[in-house]
Design an enzyme around this catalytic site. Structure first.
Site, PDB file in Angstrom:
ATOM      1  N   GLY A  13      -5.646  -2.292  -1.613  1.00  0.00           N
ATOM      2  CA  GLY A  13      -6.702  -1.508  -0.969  1.00  0.00           C
ATOM      3  C   GLY A  13      -6.801  -0.908  -0.194  1.00  0.00           C
ATOM      4  N   ASP A  14      -7.707   0.514  -0.304  1.00  0.00           N
ATOM      5  CA  ASP A  14      -7.969   1.416   1.079  1.00  0.00           C
ATOM      6  C   ASP A  14      -9.185   1.458   0.606  1.00  0.00           C
ATOM      7  OD1 ASP A  14      -5.822   2.562   2.703  1.00  0.00           O
ATOM      8  OD2 ASP A  14      -7.236   4.184   1.947  1.00  0.00           O
ATOM      9  N   LYS A  68       2.386   4.743  -1.312  1.00  0.00           N
ATOM     10  CA  LYS A  68       0.413   4.958  -0.748  1.00  0.00           C
ATOM     11  C   LYS A  68       0.240   5.548  -2.179  1.00  0.00           C
ATOM     12  CE  LYS A  68      -2.785   4.325   2.069  1.00  0.00           C
ATOM     13  NZ  LYS A  68      -3.265   2.735   2.693  1.00  0.00           N
TER      14      LYS A  68
END
Length: 443
Positions: free
Chosen positions: A164-165, A125
């Protein structure tokens, strides 16, 4: 056999300020204690001590020039947590709340989530405390180019594939990909969530929200019901929430709430998704603007929607948004299922309360795995230089989500905790990663 309490204390000493990460580890360990009771030989000391320590943590500065010509500096992160079953895979989050604890918690969760998809992806992440809200396209572009100028050396199609996030959508992915291509002089599947014109996959935009509903539908059908005529309360108004709302409506439910960081709207007639898309995707506005077009709806400032009576709750906003008091309110109003579209949106005491009251609860590492599953499918298409149809990708996504539900259900039942899908998700995710780690030796 590892004493999980002793190991958790070790993790706390090493990460004393990382509250979100510790919360994620504690939740997983709670499930692994079930293994200790049933198959203690499967709790391997060597694996567990490595599992809670990221393989690599990268922190870097991101200098960029704003529209006034002034230098700004943000902090960038990439935590490459575990590559036992494949290249690191996980999103980038651009939000003021981002810090190393949040990135580690998200990376740790991603290890189990990716394991559950059955696709060959490890967990990672990343992100930055940069806030794209209120920034011009030029400012976002210059930030993304600076961010990638450092990140590029740590990623690659067979090493680490970000996506993406929160705060990282199609615009940001495009700028990031363009800078990577410029620096490396190669066109490769190093990012997922790309535009359709340059290697992206159909359904990727919808995948997390659709996947959430496919998992929820499988869970409901296992209990002899479905979305038809159910009232759904949903938080968030970003990508996940919009497409969860869309799919829930297609499956026959009435979605009555959406929210953003300022408050929530309640429309007793059901959310008009076209209005929400125009506000959030076109104008990048605030959810309160919804009531200007729909006077029958109400907007509540500074609150979350969990007091609205519903059959199904779908928290799709951010971590720890649904606490114990919210869980009590949901139970009082007769909720039958809470399924997470965000990462760890439900606090531990709220989870325990829901389970004690026989509410069906689906943890995000299982129910919101649709996004990364579709990212894995995008990686496959990039590797083969192919583009599959919407129907093909959607079917594969649904099959993966139903398979994840079945794995969570069957594993929970095997270990003596039927209907506790969080136990099934954590144990099933752990067993696959642990087997791969042991097979590869001391790495």
């Amino acid at each position: 056999m590892t004493d999980l309490k002793v190991l958790y204390e070790t993790v706390k000493k090493r990460n004393p300020n990382d509250a979100e990460f510790l919360q994620a580890v504690e939740e997983v360990f709670e499930s692994l204690n079930v293994i200790a009771d049933v198959h203690p030989e499967k709790l391997d000391d060597d694996v567990l001590y490595r599992l809670v320590e990221p393989e690599r943590q990268i922190i870097f500065r991101v200098p960029w020039i704003d529209d006034q010509g002034k230098m700004q500096v943000n902090r960038g992160f990439r935590v490459q947590f575990n590559s036992a079953i494949g290249p690191y895979k996980g999103g980038l989050r651009f939000h003021p709340s981002v810090n190393i604890s949040i990135i580690k918690f998200l990376g740790f969760e991603q290890v189990f989530k990716n394991s559950l998809t059955t696709l060959p992806m490890g967990g990672g992440k990343g992100g930055s405390d940069f806030d794209p809200k209120g920034k011009s396209d030029g400012e976002v572009m210059r930030f993304c180019q600076s961010f990638m100028t450092e990140l590029y050396r740590h990623i690659g199609a067979n090493t680490d594939v970000p996506a993406g996030d929160i705060g990282v959508g199609a615009r940001e992915i495009g700028y990031l990909f363009g800078q990577y291509k410029r620096i490396q002089n190669e066109f490769t599947g190093v990012l997922t969530g790309k535009g359709l014109s340059y290697g992206g996959s159909l359904v990727r935009t919808e995948a997390t929200g659709y996947g959430l509903c496919y998992f929820t539908e499988a869970m409901l059908k296992d209990k002899g019901t479905d979305f038809t005529d159910k009232t759904v309360v949903l938080s968030g108004s970003g990508n996940v929430a919009i497409y969860a709302c869309q799919k829930a409506q297609q499956l026959g439910a009435k979605v009555v709430t959406m929210s953003d960081s300022n408050g929530f709207i309640y429309d007793p007639n059901g959310i008009d998704l076209d209005t929400v898309k125009e506000i959030k995707e076109v104008r990048r506005g605030r959810i309160k603007e919804y009531v200007e077009k729909h006077p029958e709806a109400t907007y509540t400032e500074g609150a979350r929607p969990w007091a609205i009576p519903c059959d199904i709750a779908l928290p799709c906003a951010i971590q720890n948004e649904l606490g114990l008091d919210d869980a009590k309110e949901l139970v009082k109003n007769g909720v039958m299922a809470v399924c997470e579209g965000a990462n760890m949106p439900t606090t531990p005491d709220a989870i325990h309360y829901l389970l004690e009251n026989k509410v069906l609860y689906a943890p995000g590492k299982a129910s919101n795995a649709g996004g990364v599953a579709c990212s894995g499918l995008e990686m496959s298409q990039n590797a083969e230089h192919l583009s599959w149809t919407f129907e093909d990708v959607d079917k594969k996504l649904k099959d993966i989500m139903v398979s994840i539900f079945n794995t969570c259900r069957d594993t929970a039942k095997e270990y003596g905790h039927p209907d506790q899908y969080v136990v099934g998700a954590n144990i099933a995710g752990y067993l696959k990663v642990a087997e791969a780690m042991k097979a590869q030796g001391c790495v």
